[in-house]
Design a protein around this motif. Structure first.
Motif, PDB file in Angstrom:
ATOM      1  N   MET A  80       0.835  -1.176   0.000  1.00 56.99           N
ATOM      2  CA  MET A  80       0.000   0.000   0.000  1.00 56.99           C
ATOM      3  C   MET A  80       0.888   1.251   0.000  1.00 56.99           C
ATOM      4  O   MET A  80       1.819   1.342   0.786  1.00 56.99           O
ATOM      5  CB  MET A  80      -0.902   0.004   1.233  1.00 56.99           C
ATOM      6  CG  MET A  80      -1.639   1.312   1.403  1.00 56.99           C
ATOM      7  SD  MET A  80      -2.615   1.411   2.895  1.00 56.99           S
ATOM      8  CE  MET A  80      -4.034   0.497   2.385  1.00 56.99           C
ATOM      9  N   PRO A  81       0.601   2.218  -0.851  1.00 60.48           N
ATOM     10  CA  PRO A  81       1.417   3.443  -0.893  1.00 60.48           C
ATOM     11  C   PRO A  81       1.341   4.234   0.408  1.00 60.48           C
ATOM     12  O   PRO A  81       0.329   4.213   1.106  1.00 60.48           O
ATOM     13  CB  PRO A  81       0.791   4.246  -2.037  1.00 60.48           C
ATOM     14  CG  PRO A  81       0.062   3.261  -2.864  1.00 60.48           C
ATOM     15  CD  PRO A  81      -0.401   2.199  -1.903  1.00 60.48           C
ATOM     16  N   VAL A  82       2.420   4.920   0.703  1.00 63.48           N
ATOM     17  CA  VAL A  82       2.463   5.860   1.821  1.00 63.48           C
ATOM     18  C   VAL A  82       2.992   7.190   1.304  1.00 63.48           C
ATOM     19  O   VAL A  82       3.719   7.242   0.299  1.00 63.48           O
ATOM     20  CB  VAL A  82       3.338   5.371   2.997  1.00 63.48           C
ATOM     21  CG1 VAL A  82       2.782   4.108   3.611  1.00 63.48           C
ATOM     22  CG2 VAL A  82       4.769   5.176   2.584  1.00 63.48           C
ATOM     23  N   TYR A  83       2.601   8.248   1.988  1.00 64.26           N
ATOM     24  CA  TYR A  83       3.072   9.589   1.647  1.00 64.26           C
ATOM     25  C   TYR A  83       3.976  10.084   2.759  1.00 64.26           C
ATOM     26  O   TYR A  83       3.640   9.967   3.938  1.00 64.26           O
ATOM     27  CB  TYR A  83       1.898  10.553   1.483  1.00 64.26           C
ATOM     28  CG  TYR A  83       1.058  10.233   0.281  1.00 64.26           C
ATOM     29  CD1 TYR A  83       1.449  10.648  -0.986  1.00 64.26           C
ATOM     30  CD2 TYR A  83      -0.101   9.486   0.402  1.00 64.26           C
ATOM     31  CE1 TYR A  83       0.683  10.343  -2.100  1.00 64.26           C
ATOM     32  CE2 TYR A  83      -0.868   9.163  -0.705  1.00 64.26           C
ATOM     33  CZ  TYR A  83      -0.470   9.602  -1.951  1.00 64.26           C
ATOM     34  OH  TYR A  83      -1.219   9.288  -3.057  1.00 64.26           O
ATOM     35  N   ALA A  84       5.108  10.636   2.373  1.00 65.65           N
ATOM     36  CA  ALA A  84       6.026  11.244   3.331  1.00 65.65           C
ATOM     37  C   ALA A  84       5.907  12.753   3.191  1.00 65.65           C
ATOM     38  O   ALA A  84       6.198  13.316   2.133  1.00 65.65           O
ATOM     39  CB  ALA A  84       7.458  10.788   3.072  1.00 65.65           C
ATOM     40  N   LEU A  85       5.448  13.378   4.252  1.00 68.70           N
ATOM     41  CA  LEU A  85       5.350  14.827   4.308  1.00 68.70           C
ATOM     42  C   LEU A  85       6.625  15.346   4.944  1.00 68.70           C
ATOM     43  O   LEU A  85       6.953  14.986   6.075  1.00 68.70           O
ATOM     44  CB  LEU A  85       4.136  15.242   5.141  1.00 68.70           C
ATOM     45  CG  LEU A  85       3.997  16.736   5.418  1.00 68.70           C
ATOM     46  CD1 LEU A  85       3.739  17.503   4.125  1.00 68.70           C
ATOM     47  CD2 LEU A  85       2.888  16.973   6.428  1.00 68.70           C
ATOM     48  N   ASN A  86       7.353  16.165   4.209  1.00 71.43           N
ATOM     49  CA  ASN A  86       8.595  16.765   4.680  1.00 71.43           C
ATOM     50  C   ASN A  86       8.372  18.264   4.786  1.00 71.43           C
ATOM     51  O   ASN A  86       8.045  18.915   3.790  1.00 71.43           O
ATOM     52  CB  ASN A  86       9.731  16.524   3.681  1.00 71.43           C
ATOM     53  CG  ASN A  86       9.994  15.062   3.421  1.00 71.43           C
ATOM     54  OD1 ASN A  86      10.901  14.484   3.965  1.00 71.43           O
ATOM     55  ND2 ASN A  86       9.182  14.454   2.565  1.00 71.43           N
TER      56      ASN A  86
END
Length: 107
Positions: free
Chosen positions: A1-7
């Motif tokens: 499942m895709p994940v998003y990394a918020l930087n």
């Protein structure tokens, strides 16, 4: 499942962050990541988080793909450039959702 990394971060040392930015796109892509958005802070509308100047949103194929990027020994010399070139870093992971129903279920 895709994940998003918020930087979210501020640039602390231009040369250090440039050293990271020159190599990171290829390294991110090689590990299953794709930059979805780049942004520069505009204004605070609501909330109690101290604003950061830079936003980068990366979509990763999976949490394992993200971990492989962070833990790749061949990139051990790359990550210090990000760390030394930035300040006030926030790095949060979010699971991808197709809609908000999973968050709004009654228990």
């Amino acid at each position: 499942m895709p994940v998003y990394a918020l930087n979210l971060f501020d640039v602390a040392d231009r040369d250090e962050y440039l050293a990271y930015a020159r190599r990171s796109p290829a390294a991110v892509a090689a590990h299953g990541g794709r930059v979805v958005a780049l942004g520069q802070f505009r204004e605070s509308v609501t909330g109690d988080i101290e604003p950061r100047r830079v936003l980068i949103l990366v979509e990763w194929e999976s949490k394992d793909a993200f971990d492989s990027y962070r833990n790749d020994p061949e990139l051990a010399d790359l990550h210090p450039h990000r760390e030394n070139g930035s300040a006030n870093y926030i790095w949060h992971l979010f699971d991808r959702l197709d809609d908000l129903r999973p968050l709004l279920k009654l228990e």
